[in-house]
Structure formats: structure tokens, C-alpha cells
Scaffold this motif. Structure first.
Motif, mmCIF file in Angstrom:
data_model
loop_
_atom_site.group_PDB
_atom_site.id
_atom_site.type_symbol
_atom_site.label_atom_id
_atom_site.label_comp_id
_atom_site.label_asym_id
_atom_site.label_seq_id
_atom_site.Cartn_x
_atom_site.Cartn_y
_atom_site.Cartn_z
ATOM 1 N N ASP A 166 0.813 27.381 18.398
ATOM 2 C CA ASP A 166 -0.269 28.011 17.672
ATOM 3 C C ASP A 166 -0.395 27.352 16.302
ATOM 4 N N VAL A 167 -1.501 27.636 15.668
ATOM 5 C CA VAL A 167 -1.687 27.163 14.307
ATOM 6 C C VAL A 167 -1.430 28.314 13.362
ATOM 7 N N VAL B 98 0.859 23.342 12.582
ATOM 8 C CA VAL B 98 0.779 23.465 14.031
ATOM 9 C C VAL B 98 2.210 23.583 14.536
ATOM 10 N N ILE C 115 -1.765 23.900 6.495
ATOM 11 C CA ILE C 115 -1.723 24.644 7.745
ATOM 12 C C ILE C 115 -0.715 23.952 8.637
ATOM 13 N N ALA D 170 -1.471 15.639 16.750
ATOM 14 C CA ALA D 170 -0.495 16.657 16.356
ATOM 15 C C ALA D 170 0.730 16.572 17.260
#
Lengths: 242, 242
Positions: free
Chosen positions: A91-92, A107, A105, A68
Motif C-alpha cells: 500500500d501507499v 510505498v 510518501i 517502485a
DNA sequence: TCAAAAGTGTTCACCGTACACCCATGG
DNA sequence: CCATGGGTGTACGGTGAACACTTTTGA
């Protein structure tokens, strides 16, 4: 080197039956223009659907063969040309419908750069621009949330580490440094107390040169001395062990 | 309510060409046994490949229709039966080969529970057990990293918020509270200074009852008064705005 | 010579820390 | 009656906050 994972049939089925999702990375990119004396945010106008034309953070999708963080750095570099940038995972964000086009989602990473260093051509190419943090437009999806969280994190970090130097050019005046802190914490600071505190940390190097841009008298330029910082960083407590 | 996302063909292809990955959640579950006076970690023995039989954090895969936090709560509940637990997102772990069986990124959550509250049957079912944090076995994958990060975060949180109460039973003695802090920060504290500080926050409610378990004289039991905490929480500064 | 910003020291209040003795009770 | 852990107050130093005047120099 690495021994192959033992493959037992039922367990493989287990993994295979799981849902896969798209994973994005989004970058909250802070800058500070010492002349405007404002914290700024680097935003793009989205050039694809959904929400085409709206303001957005710069983002991209995670590839199967990168971490990531690598993805976030790739995205940041694509937009600014910069490589060695202060960057930190925030944060996710994983609300189901955060991106209406597909279950994704994200990151979020926050990055600090000095506005004079980035590549203006690239920014033009992506129709990006720096906007004053205080006057930022509404952003798509949950990007406003991301920015708010990034601001909190920036405050926290700046309170325990000399992170603000990432946002200034190499040489800066005490006033600029103070303005930056005032912007980050959104409060006025006393210049006597401020400089006293900064001196006490011991990593400010005062140069012979003066900056005559903002006053008749001229003000000393300073530089952040990383070596001194490494030696003396016992002054800064970081409970988070970064 | 929500207007459907406009779908333009080229952009849909864009989204479709991106890689999807498996997303896991892993829970770092801390507990504190006031009798043993040790911080503990709830671990399971993995019952499937790869790394079957090894110690691991409790985890699971994110489903397409739930948020990461919901997934973490589901996983935690499956193991402990508990629902309203203090939980916080830690970080995403995304090294390419972190799980040798498949490309999986994991969102780590840390949770604080009071060891006397959970469901013993469930723990048995998952061959889980509480281990002393200081004597924890090596864990699979990058779970050790996760735990280390969680410890830092626990320290940070405990230093700015009265988070430790999440780890104690409803009624506790001053000594237990102190021991807990000593465990978290790994240092001895002065009992006079400690209680003074706790009183000053104003959210401790001293009960009439005494706990006679550990001394002849008996020690007062306290309770955490949430209402008082809400009123007075100006005493606690949290730069991260949680 | 004056306007505009830069630079600099002292005082005080508060907080964290160090430290030692009496208290209550069950055995 | 005594051993064991429980409970409490004071003195000190350091840090952060408040606060005002002098210096420089270009116009």
C-alpha cells in the motif's frame, strides 16, 4: 519506436505547475526460524536523522529511473544480498507529516525470506537484526501501521496460496510447516488435519531423509515441488489474480 | 504539539539529493445500472495533452498538502459531486514511461457508486460517460491494467464483504442484487440458492413495498441494514482487516 | 523400559449445489 | 385465462473439524 509525446504549451505548464514529492519504499521483511518457531521481522536501527538510532523498516528513496518494485528490490538486496525473493506491494502511505523531515510518501512492500539464506555481514553493516514479531519494538513514523497491514496480508495470502514455503528452508519437516502456519494465523492447528490438507494439495514431496534433531524417532523431511504446484494449483483460488 | 524534527546538516543533504517525482491518482469508478443490468465504468475523454481526446480514467495530481486518499476523493468529487463513496487503494503503478510527458507514478483507487446518484452536469462538463464494462474502449497509458486489477479486486471484495450494496440504489430487488453478483463474477447463479444465502447473512431488510416495474406480480424491495451488518459480520471473513 | 515426539483414520455436522413447481397479477 | 416473472424447499455430496492410539528409538 515510441513516438515523442506532442508538446502543447498550455498543457506543459499544467504538468509543470504540479507538486513533486519524495517517494520512498519501505520493506516489511518476514522471516521464520524453524528452531525458534517464531515469525520474525528484519529491522534496522536508523543511522541518520530524523529518529536516528530508533528501530525502523529498511527503506530507501525511489530514483527517477526505476519502478517502485525495482527500488524495493534494490533496498532489500542491499540489506540481505538476496535477489529472487517473494515480494508484493502492500500500500501507499501518504499522511502529510509521516516523515517530519520532509513531505514523503512511501510505498510499502512485504517480502518473505528464509532466515538461513541471507547475508549476515550485510545485516551487521546496517545494524539490522531479526526480532520476534510478537516482541517487536515500536517503530518510527507509520512503520507500525505498515507492519500490521503486512501481517493481515500475509494471513490472507497464506490462506489462498502456499506462500509459507517462501519462509522455510528448502527441506523442512511437517511440524515446522505446521508451526509456521500456526504462527501466521496465531492459532493451534490439529496435526492430523493439517498434514491431511497439505498432502491433498499434492505439491509436497516427501524425502527419504529424516530429521533427527527434534525427536528420537525422527521426522520426515519434505520439499515443495514447484512443478506439481503449477499443475495442481487449481486447488488454490486467488481472487486477486496475482 | 509535535516536536520539530532535529535537523543535522549531513542528513538534510541526504534527503535533498533524492529525486522528486510527480504523483498522480487515478480512479477506477464502477457503477451498476439496475435496468441495463450491466457493470459500468466511468471514463473521461482527456482534454489535454498527451493523448488528448482519448479515453482515460479520471485522475489528477497529488498536492503537497494532501494524502493520496484525499486526492483521490477530491478527484472523484470533482467528477461526480459525491463525497461518501466506497473507495479503496489498489496499487501503485510506476513504470518509467507510463506517462510519456513526464515521469509520473500513479496511485490507483477503485470506487463504487450507484449510477443514479451522481451529478449529471459535472459528468457532462468533463466529457465523461458511463460505458459498459464489457464494451469499454482501450484506455491511455496503463489504465487498462488498472481496470483489470480493479476487476479482480472487486471480485475478491465482493466474495468476502457485502460490497455490492455500494453499487445499488437504496432500495433494490433480489433480482437486481443477483444480477449484480452475476455481473461481478461473470457467471449465472441459481436464484434459490442466491436468495437463501443472502437471507442467511441477516442484513437484508425486506420492505413492504413491491417493485412492479419488471413483472405483473411485482417483486419485493430490500434494503441493506447496516446495523444488522455490523452485528452479524462475523459471517464475513476478511483476512485483510480493512 | 520409558519418555518424547511422530505418524495415521474415522465420524459427524454443516454448507454449497443441484433441481422444479406453485403464485400473483395485468393484460 | 394465460403469459410472465417472482418466490420458495429438499436431497445429496464434499469439506472442514473433532478426536486417540500406536510407533520409533535414544537414553
Amino acid at each position: 519506436m515510441k513516438k515523442p509525446a506532442p508538446i502543447a504549451l498550455p498543457e506543459v505548464r499544467k504538468y509543470n505547475s504540479q507538486d513533486k514529492v519524495l517517494v520512498a519504499v519501505d520493506c516489511i521483511i518476514f522471516g521464520f526460524d524453524p528452531n525458534k518457531e517464531e515469525l520474525q521481522l528484519l529491522l534496522i536501527r536508523r543511522d541518520f536523522q530524523p529518529e536516528k538510532g530508533k528501530w525502523s523498516l529498511m527503506g530507501g528513496f525511489l530514483k527517477a529511473d526505476e519502478t517502485a518494485e525495482a527500488a524495493a528490490r534494490r533496498v532489500l538486496r542491499k540489506l540481505t544480498g538476496l535477489q529472487n525473493v517473494y515480494m508484493e506491494q502492500l500500500d501507499v502511505f501518504s499522511k502529510i507529516d509521516r516523515d517530519p523531515a520532509a513531505r514523503t510518501i512511501s510505498v510499502a512492500y512485504f517480502a518473505l525470506i528464509s532466515t538461513d539464506e541471507h547475508d549476515k555481514e550485510l545485516i551487521k553493516k546496517y545494524s539490522a537484526s531479526w526480532v520476534d514479531l510478537s516482541k517487536r519494538p515500536a517503530l518510527i513514523f507509520d512503520h507500525d501501521q505498515m507492519v500490521n497491514k503486512a501481517i493481515s496480508r500475509l494471513r490472507y495470502k497464506a490462506s489462498i496460496k502456499p506462500i509459507g514455503f517462501e519462509l522455510l528452508p528448502e527441506k523442512f519437516t511437517m511440524r515446522q510447516l505446521q508451526k509456521l502456519h500456526e504462527e501466521i494465523f496465531d492459532e493451534k492447528l490439529d496435526k492430523r488435519n493439517f498434514s491431511k490438507k497439505m498432502y491433498s494439495y499434492g505439491f509436497l514431496e516427501r524425502l527419504k531423509e529424516k530429521d533427527k534433531g527434534s525427536s528420537r524417532k525422527g521426522s520426515y523431511l519434505y520439499r515443495f515441488n514447484k512443478d506439481n504446484y503449477q499443475e495442481k494449483n487449481g486447488n488454490w483460488i486467488d481472487y486477486r489474480n496475482r
